[in-house]
Every structure is written in C-alpha cells, then in structure tokens.
Scaffold this motif. Structure first.
Motif, PDB file in Angstrom:
ATOM      1  N   VAL A   1     -14.121  20.544  -9.892  1.00 44.64           N
ATOM      2  CA  VAL A   1     -15.495  20.657 -10.396  1.00 44.64           C
ATOM      3  C   VAL A   1     -15.511  21.451 -11.707  1.00 44.64           C
ATOM      4  O   VAL A   1     -16.200  21.079 -12.654  1.00 44.64           O
ATOM      5  N   ARG A   2     -14.728  22.522 -11.777  1.00 48.97           N
ATOM      6  CA  ARG A   2     -14.636  23.290 -13.036  1.00 48.97           C
ATOM      7  C   ARG A   2     -14.094  22.420 -14.168  1.00 48.97           C
ATOM      8  O   ARG A   2     -14.582  22.459 -15.296  1.00 48.97           O
ATOM      9  N   ALA A   3     -13.066  21.625 -13.862  1.00 47.87           N
ATOM     10  CA  ALA A   3     -12.475  20.755 -14.886  1.00 47.87           C
ATOM     11  C   ALA A   3     -13.490  19.743 -15.405  1.00 47.87           C
ATOM     12  O   ALA A   3     -13.475  19.393 -16.582  1.00 47.87           O
ATOM     13  N   LEU A   4     -14.389  19.301 -14.547  1.00 49.55           N
ATOM     14  CA  LEU A   4     -15.402  18.332 -14.958  1.00 49.55           C
ATOM     15  C   LEU A   4     -16.555  18.988 -15.704  1.00 49.55           C
ATOM     16  O   LEU A   4     -17.248  18.330 -16.480  1.00 49.55           O
ATOM     17  N   GLY A   5     -16.798  20.262 -15.440  1.00 50.41           N
ATOM     18  CA  GLY A   5     -17.888  20.966 -16.091  1.00 50.41           C
ATOM     19  C   GLY A   5     -19.249  20.377 -15.767  1.00 50.41           C
ATOM     20  O   GLY A   5     -20.149  20.380 -16.597  1.00 50.41           O
ATOM     21  N   ALA A   6     -19.405  19.853 -14.553  1.00 48.44           N
ATOM     22  CA  ALA A   6     -20.645  19.195 -14.149  1.00 48.44           C
ATOM     23  C   ALA A   6     -21.420  20.081 -13.180  1.00 48.44           C
ATOM     24  O   ALA A   6     -20.976  20.307 -12.054  1.00 48.44           O
ATOM     25  N   ASP A   7     -22.561  20.593 -13.622  1.00 48.17           N
ATOM     26  CA  ASP A   7     -23.403  21.408 -12.744  1.00 48.17           C
ATOM     27  C   ASP A   7     -23.848  20.596 -11.533  1.00 48.17           C
ATOM     28  O   ASP A   7     -24.254  19.446 -11.669  1.00 48.17           O
ATOM     29  N   GLY A   8     -23.740  21.191 -10.354  1.00 46.35           N
ATOM     30  CA  GLY A   8     -24.189  20.540  -9.125  1.00 46.35           C
ATOM     31  C   GLY A   8     -23.172  19.600  -8.517  1.00 46.35           C
ATOM     32  O   GLY A   8     -23.422  18.998  -7.478  1.00 46.35           O
ATOM     33  N   ALA A   9     -22.007  19.452  -9.134  1.00 47.18           N
ATOM     34  CA  ALA A   9     -20.967  18.582  -8.592  1.00 47.18           C
ATOM     35  C   ALA A   9     -20.295  19.251  -7.401  1.00 47.18           C
ATOM     36  O   ALA A   9     -20.299  20.477  -7.275  1.00 47.18           O
ATOM     37  N   ALA A  10     -19.717  18.448  -6.531  1.00 48.79           N
ATOM     38  CA  ALA A  10     -18.985  18.961  -5.368  1.00 48.79           C
ATOM     39  C   ALA A  10     -17.894  17.975  -4.997  1.00 48.79           C
ATOM     40  O   ALA A  10     -18.034  16.773  -5.219  1.00 48.79           O
ATOM     41  N   ALA A  11     -16.820  18.487  -4.426  1.00 43.55           N
ATOM     42  CA  ALA A  11     -15.706  17.655  -3.974  1.00 43.55           C
ATOM     43  C   ALA A  11     -15.664  17.662  -2.456  1.00 43.55           C
ATOM     44  O   ALA A  11     -15.822  18.714  -1.828  1.00 43.55           O
ATOM     45  N   ALA A  12     -15.441  16.507  -1.869  1.00 43.52           N
ATOM     46  CA  ALA A  12     -15.286  16.416  -0.420  1.00 43.52           C
ATOM     47  C   ALA A  12     -14.011  17.162  -0.025  1.00 43.52           C
ATOM     48  O   ALA A  12     -12.992  17.063  -0.718  1.00 43.52           O
ATOM     49  N   PRO A  13     -14.046  17.907   1.067  1.00 45.43           N
ATOM     50  CA  PRO A  13     -12.891  18.729   1.428  1.00 45.43           C
ATOM     51  C   PRO A  13     -11.706  17.951   2.004  1.00 45.43           C
ATOM     52  O   PRO A  13     -10.598  18.461   2.027  1.00 45.43           O
ATOM     53  N   LEU A  14     -11.919  16.715   2.464  1.00 42.44           N
ATOM     54  CA  LEU A  14     -10.812  15.931   2.994  1.00 42.44           C
ATOM     55  C   LEU A  14     -10.313  14.983   1.900  1.00 42.44           C
ATOM     56  O   LEU A  14     -11.049  14.116   1.422  1.00 42.44           O
ATOM     57  N   MET A  15      -9.082  15.184   1.486  1.00 41.96           N
ATOM     58  CA  MET A  15      -8.472  14.416   0.402  1.00 41.96           C
ATOM     59  C   MET A  15      -7.217  13.738   0.933  1.00 41.96           C
ATOM     60  O   MET A  15      -6.804  13.990   2.055  1.00 41.96           O
ATOM     61  N   ARG A  16      -6.635  12.855   0.127  1.00 43.94           N
ATOM     62  CA  ARG A  16      -5.437  12.144   0.544  1.00 43.94           C
ATOM     63  C   ARG A  16      -4.387  12.168  -0.558  1.00 43.94           C
ATOM     64  O   ARG A  16      -4.698  11.899  -1.712  1.00 43.94           O
TER      65      ARG A  16
ATOM     66  N   ARG B   1       0.822  -1.206   0.000  1.00 40.21           N
ATOM     67  CA  ARG B   1       0.000   0.000   0.000  1.00 40.21           C
ATOM     68  C   ARG B   1       0.856   1.256   0.000  1.00 40.21           C
ATOM     69  O   ARG B   1       2.028   1.238   0.279  1.00 40.21           O
ATOM     70  N   ALA B   2       0.191   2.349  -0.270  1.00 40.97           N
ATOM     71  CA  ALA B   2       0.865   3.645  -0.337  1.00 40.97           C
ATOM     72  C   ALA B   2       0.849   4.327   1.020  1.00 40.97           C
ATOM     73  O   ALA B   2      -0.031   4.092   1.837  1.00 40.97           O
ATOM     74  N   ALA B   3       1.818   5.193   1.230  1.00 40.20           N
ATOM     75  CA  ALA B   3       1.785   6.079   2.391  1.00 40.20           C
ATOM     76  C   ALA B   3       0.687   7.104   2.121  1.00 40.20           C
ATOM     77  O   ALA B   3       0.550   7.607   1.008  1.00 40.20           O
ATOM     78  N   ARG B   4      -0.119   7.391   3.148  1.00 37.45           N
ATOM     79  CA  ARG B   4      -1.224   8.341   2.999  1.00 37.45           C
ATOM     80  C   ARG B   4      -0.930   9.583   3.830  1.00 37.45           C
ATOM     81  O   ARG B   4      -0.533   9.484   4.978  1.00 37.45           O
ATOM     82  N   HIS B   5      -1.178  10.719   3.216  1.00 33.63           N
ATOM     83  CA  HIS B   5      -1.027  12.009   3.889  1.00 33.63           C
ATOM     84  C   HIS B   5      -2.303  12.781   3.618  1.00 33.63           C
ATOM     85  O   HIS B   5      -2.648  13.029   2.460  1.00 33.63           O
ATOM     86  N   TYR B   6      -3.015  13.145   4.676  1.00 35.28           N
ATOM     87  CA  TYR B   6      -4.307  13.801   4.496  1.00 35.28           C
ATOM     88  C   TYR B   6      -4.137  15.281   4.175  1.00 35.28           C
ATOM     89  O   TYR B   6      -3.209  15.936   4.642  1.00 35.28           O
ATOM     90  N   TYR B   7      -5.047  15.770   3.363  1.00 37.80           N
ATOM     91  CA  TYR B   7      -5.059  17.168   2.952  1.00 37.80           C
ATOM     92  C   TYR B   7      -6.472  17.708   3.149  1.00 37.80           C
ATOM     93  O   TYR B   7      -7.436  17.141   2.629  1.00 37.80           O
ATOM     94  N   ALA B   8      -6.604  18.769   3.897  1.00 40.17           N
ATOM     95  CA  ALA B   8      -7.896  19.422   4.102  1.00 40.17           C
ATOM     96  C   ALA B   8      -7.973  20.636   3.181  1.00 40.17           C
ATOM     97  O   ALA B   8      -7.208  21.587   3.335  1.00 40.17           O
ATOM     98  N   ASP B   9      -8.865  20.582   2.235  1.00 48.34           N
ATOM     99  CA  ASP B   9      -9.072  21.672   1.277  1.00 48.34           C
ATOM    100  C   ASP B   9      -9.944  22.733   1.955  1.00 48.34           C
ATOM    101  O   ASP B   9     -11.110  22.929   1.610  1.00 48.34           O
ATOM    102  N   ALA B  10      -9.362  23.398   2.954  1.00 50.42           N
ATOM    103  CA  ALA B  10     -10.110  24.291   3.836  1.00 50.42           C
ATOM    104  C   ALA B  10     -10.824  25.421   3.104  1.00 50.42           C
ATOM    105  O   ALA B  10     -11.952  25.770   3.450  1.00 50.42           O
ATOM    106  N   ASP B  11     -10.194  25.991   2.087  1.00 50.71           N
ATOM    107  CA  ASP B  11     -10.848  27.095   1.380  1.00 50.71           C
ATOM    108  C   ASP B  11     -11.607  26.623   0.139  1.00 50.71           C
ATOM    109  O   ASP B  11     -12.221  27.421  -0.563  1.00 50.71           O
ATOM    110  N   GLY B  12     -11.549  25.313  -0.144  1.00 50.24           N
ATOM    111  CA  GLY B  12     -12.306  24.756  -1.261  1.00 50.24           C
ATOM    112  C   GLY B  12     -11.710  25.009  -2.638  1.00 50.24           C
ATOM    113  O   GLY B  12     -12.336  24.684  -3.651  1.00 50.24           O
TER     114      GLY B  12
END
Length: 130
Positions: A20-35, A2-13
């Motif tokens: 979401v802009r790259a996807l061009g999908a209306d109503g899409a959202a990304a969870a703020p906690l990423m790895r 497995r990979a080493a995981r380091h969490y990233y909080a996208d605090a300002d979004g």
C-alpha cells in the motif's frame, strides 16, 4: 501448465502495508491471504480474468503480482479481451510490482526458466484509480 501454489498469511500485515505504501493510494488495503506462484520452465497460464475476494468487509478490486526473480520469457500479457490483442506485456523482473483490475483479461506467457512471484488482492478506492 499451471504454477505450484503456496499460501502465505500476512498475519501482521507488514507485506500488505508495504504494498500500500508503494502504491501511495489513500484508503487502499491488501488482503492478508496471498499466494506464492512457482512456475517451472515452460510454465504458462491461459487467458483469464481474476475473481474478487472479500476481506475486512471490502471486496477486492485489483490483483497484484510482485515478481521475486528475473526470468526469461514468462511475461504477464494484459489483453484487450480474452481472445483479443495484447495491450502490454510485463517481463518478470525481481522487485517489479504489477497491479491491474481483476476484470482485465491477462495471460502468463511461457517461461524460459523458473519464475517466482507473490500474488494477491488489493482494494483500491475509486479515487485511487482515477
């Protein structure tokens, strides 16, 4: 391995908004906690499906992988079933964005060197998936 995981909080979004802009999908959202996932040479991940997470009152529907470097090997293979045929194998290339439903079986094939990516969850409304 497995990979080493380091969490990233996208605090300002900002990262989620760019995705979401790259996807061009209306109503899409990304969870703020990423790895950040950091694989060493020969790192791999066996076939599996991803779990949904709840954020902002929505249940995530899709996984995103944003590859941060080029890597020999280390493809993400999308599978027909957990033990089934490979439908597509996506090579890690810097800047490449892969998005797939959580319930799509997939595996991380062995890397030929260091592989670094940002992984997280997205909510994509049904209209964006048609």
């Amino acid at each position: 391995e497995r990979a080493a995981r380091h969490y990233y909080a996208d605090a300002d979004g900002a990262v989620g908004a760019a995705l979401v802009r790259a996807l061009g999908a209306d109503g899409a959202a990304a969870a703020p906690l990423m790895r950040f996932l950091d694989y060493d040479a020969c790192g791999a991940l066996p076939p599996h499906v991803d779990l949904a997470r709840t954020f902002s009152g929505r249940r995530s529907t899709h996984t995103f992988l944003l590859y941060l470097n080029d890597c020999a090997g280390g493809e993400t293979a999308l599978l027909e079933t957990l033990r089934g045929a490979c439908l597509a194998a996506v090579a890690p290339r810097r800047g490449r964005l892969l998005v797939f439903p959580h319930d799509r079986p997939h595996e991380g094939r062995p890397t030929g060197g260091k592989k670094l990516l940002l992984r997280g969850e997205l909510y994509l409304p049904p209209s964006a998936c048609a």
